[in-house]
Design a protein around this motif. Structure first.
Motif, mmCIF file in Angstrom:
data_model
loop_
_atom_site.group_PDB
_atom_site.id
_atom_site.type_symbol
_atom_site.label_atom_id
_atom_site.label_comp_id
_atom_site.label_asym_id
_atom_site.label_seq_id
_atom_site.Cartn_x
_atom_site.Cartn_y
_atom_site.Cartn_z
ATOM 1 N N ASN A 95 38.737 -17.956 -29.878
ATOM 2 C CA ASN A 95 39.203 -19.308 -29.317
ATOM 3 C C ASN A 95 38.334 -19.862 -28.130
ATOM 4 O O ASN A 95 38.832 -20.592 -27.425
ATOM 5 N N TYR A 96 37.072 -19.105 -28.288
ATOM 6 C CA TYR A 96 36.144 -19.737 -27.063
ATOM 7 C C TYR A 96 36.056 -21.498 -27.319
ATOM 8 O O TYR A 96 36.226 -21.823 -28.429
ATOM 9 N N GLY A 97 35.807 -21.833 -26.042
ATOM 10 C CA GLY A 97 35.993 -23.371 -26.062
ATOM 11 C C GLY A 97 34.919 -23.759 -25.055
ATOM 12 O O GLY A 97 34.617 -22.836 -24.246
ATOM 13 N N PRO A 98 34.732 -25.144 -24.878
ATOM 14 C CA PRO A 98 33.783 -25.661 -23.886
ATOM 15 C C PRO A 98 34.537 -25.470 -22.415
ATOM 16 O O PRO A 98 33.740 -25.540 -21.482
ATOM 17 N N ARG A 99 35.599 -25.073 -22.295
ATOM 18 C CA ARG A 99 36.148 -24.945 -21.189
ATOM 19 C C ARG A 99 35.509 -23.548 -20.079
ATOM 20 O O ARG A 99 35.171 -23.685 -19.167
ATOM 21 N N ASP A 100 35.441 -22.602 -21.111
ATOM 22 C CA ASP A 100 34.900 -21.366 -20.503
ATOM 23 C C ASP A 100 33.532 -21.127 -20.982
ATOM 24 O O ASP A 100 32.707 -20.213 -20.413
ATOM 25 N N PHE A 101 32.994 -21.831 -22.070
ATOM 26 C CA PHE A 101 31.772 -21.531 -22.761
ATOM 27 C C PHE A 101 31.044 -23.013 -23.035
ATOM 28 O O PHE A 101 31.483 -23.609 -23.995
ATOM 29 N N THR A 102 29.969 -23.383 -22.307
ATOM 30 C CA THR A 102 29.284 -24.617 -22.493
ATOM 31 C C THR A 102 28.024 -24.350 -22.321
ATOM 32 O O THR A 102 27.403 -23.928 -21.448
ATOM 33 N N GLY A 103 27.140 -25.182 -23.438
ATOM 34 C CA GLY A 103 25.763 -25.327 -23.352
ATOM 35 C C GLY A 103 25.025 -23.968 -23.693
ATOM 36 O O GLY A 103 25.619 -23.222 -24.500
ATOM 37 N N PRO A 104 23.559 -23.848 -23.119
ATOM 38 C CA PRO A 104 23.087 -24.521 -21.888
ATOM 39 C C PRO A 104 22.805 -25.949 -22.353
ATOM 40 O O PRO A 104 22.289 -26.198 -23.509
ATOM 41 N N VAL A 105 22.962 -27.083 -21.475
ATOM 42 C CA VAL A 105 22.576 -28.378 -21.820
ATOM 43 C C VAL A 105 21.782 -28.850 -20.592
ATOM 44 O O VAL A 105 21.766 -28.587 -19.273
ATOM 45 N N LYS A 106 20.641 -29.570 -21.005
ATOM 46 C CA LYS A 106 19.877 -30.301 -19.771
ATOM 47 C C LYS A 106 20.136 -31.615 -19.417
ATOM 48 O O LYS A 106 20.682 -32.523 -20.432
ATOM 49 N N VAL A 107 20.418 -31.874 -18.102
ATOM 50 C CA VAL A 107 20.942 -33.299 -17.833
ATOM 51 C C VAL A 107 19.718 -34.287 -17.880
ATOM 52 O O VAL A 107 18.710 -34.021 -17.507
#
Length: 225
Positions: free
Chosen positions: A156-168
């Motif tokens: 159930n991993y989701g962007p709330r707890d696991f995101t990216g890495p993303v470059k701004v």
């Protein structure tokens, strides 16, 4: 010569005889001037906002009323993305008010304002791993962040707890709410363009507890950090 001079003086109206403006005209002129000044202040200097949700708890509570500095990032020409006289760009840790990016295609009167904290500035790499935020590979923690729910477990991993890495990207910002488990922010919908940022929240001038139906006196007048 003396006779002509006296005639001229007699024809010149005395100051006391000048027509006075009707009271309603004086009031209307004063109201128009006040309205113009209020519009200028609201557009370029400071604007009031009210917190409608709990995404920034406990830094900001539902019912808090804020003042937002609108000139620190540059005064914006109404109905355009043009700015001038910028003092500085948004910095990591700033609490900003901005136009919600997904409302761009809506009419002006249906667009919503969001308030979040800046986590990533242009060029930063942001990642969320098991609720922990990393900026440019280093753990980034602030005392204001709050976690009220347990972490999500696989699958159930989701962007709330696991995101990216993303470059701004250039000219954009990664933002999050202090109430990390209950905030709809850059983890879900992406970045905020600098042109959409309305200002820096800096003070709570009023706070109303709708459950107790009473002011939160202890919060009034406190700076926002």
């Amino acid at each position: 010569m003396t006779k002509n001079t006296k005639m001229i003086k007699a024809e010149w109206p005395d100051e006391k005889q000048k027509t006075k403006k009707p009271w309603y005209r004086e009031y209307s002129e004063a109201l128009i001037v006040a309205a113009i000044l209020a519009l200028i202040i609201r557009t370029f200097v400071v604007q009031a906002f009210k917190i409608p949700s709990g995404s920034m708890e406990d830094t900001l509570l539902i019912g808090d009323h804020l003042l937002v500095n609108k000139f620190i990032y540059g005064m914006q020409v109404p109905f355009s993305d043009t700015r001038f006289l910028s003092l500085r760009h948004p910095e990591r840790g700033d609490i900003i008010v901005f136009e919600f990016p997904d409302d761009e295609d809506k009419s002006y009167f249906k667009r919503r304002d969001f308030i979040k904290r800046v986590i990533g500035t242009p060029g930063d790499t942001v990642e969320v791993r098991d609720k922990k935020v990393y900026v440019n590979g280093e753990l980034y923690r602030i005392p204001q962040e709050v976690h009220k729910d347990p972490g999500l477990q696989p699958p159930n991993y989701g962007p709330r707890d696991f995101t990216g890495p993303v470059k701004v990207p250039p000219g954009q910002y990664f933002v999050m709410g202090d109430n990390r488990d209950h905030s709809y922010d850059s983890r879900f919908w992406g970045f905020v363009e600098e042109s959409k940022i309305k200002g820096l929240a800096f003070i709570k001038y009023w706070s109303w507890d709708r459950e107790e139906n009473w002011p939160r006196w202890a919060r009034i007048g406190h700076p926002i950090k």
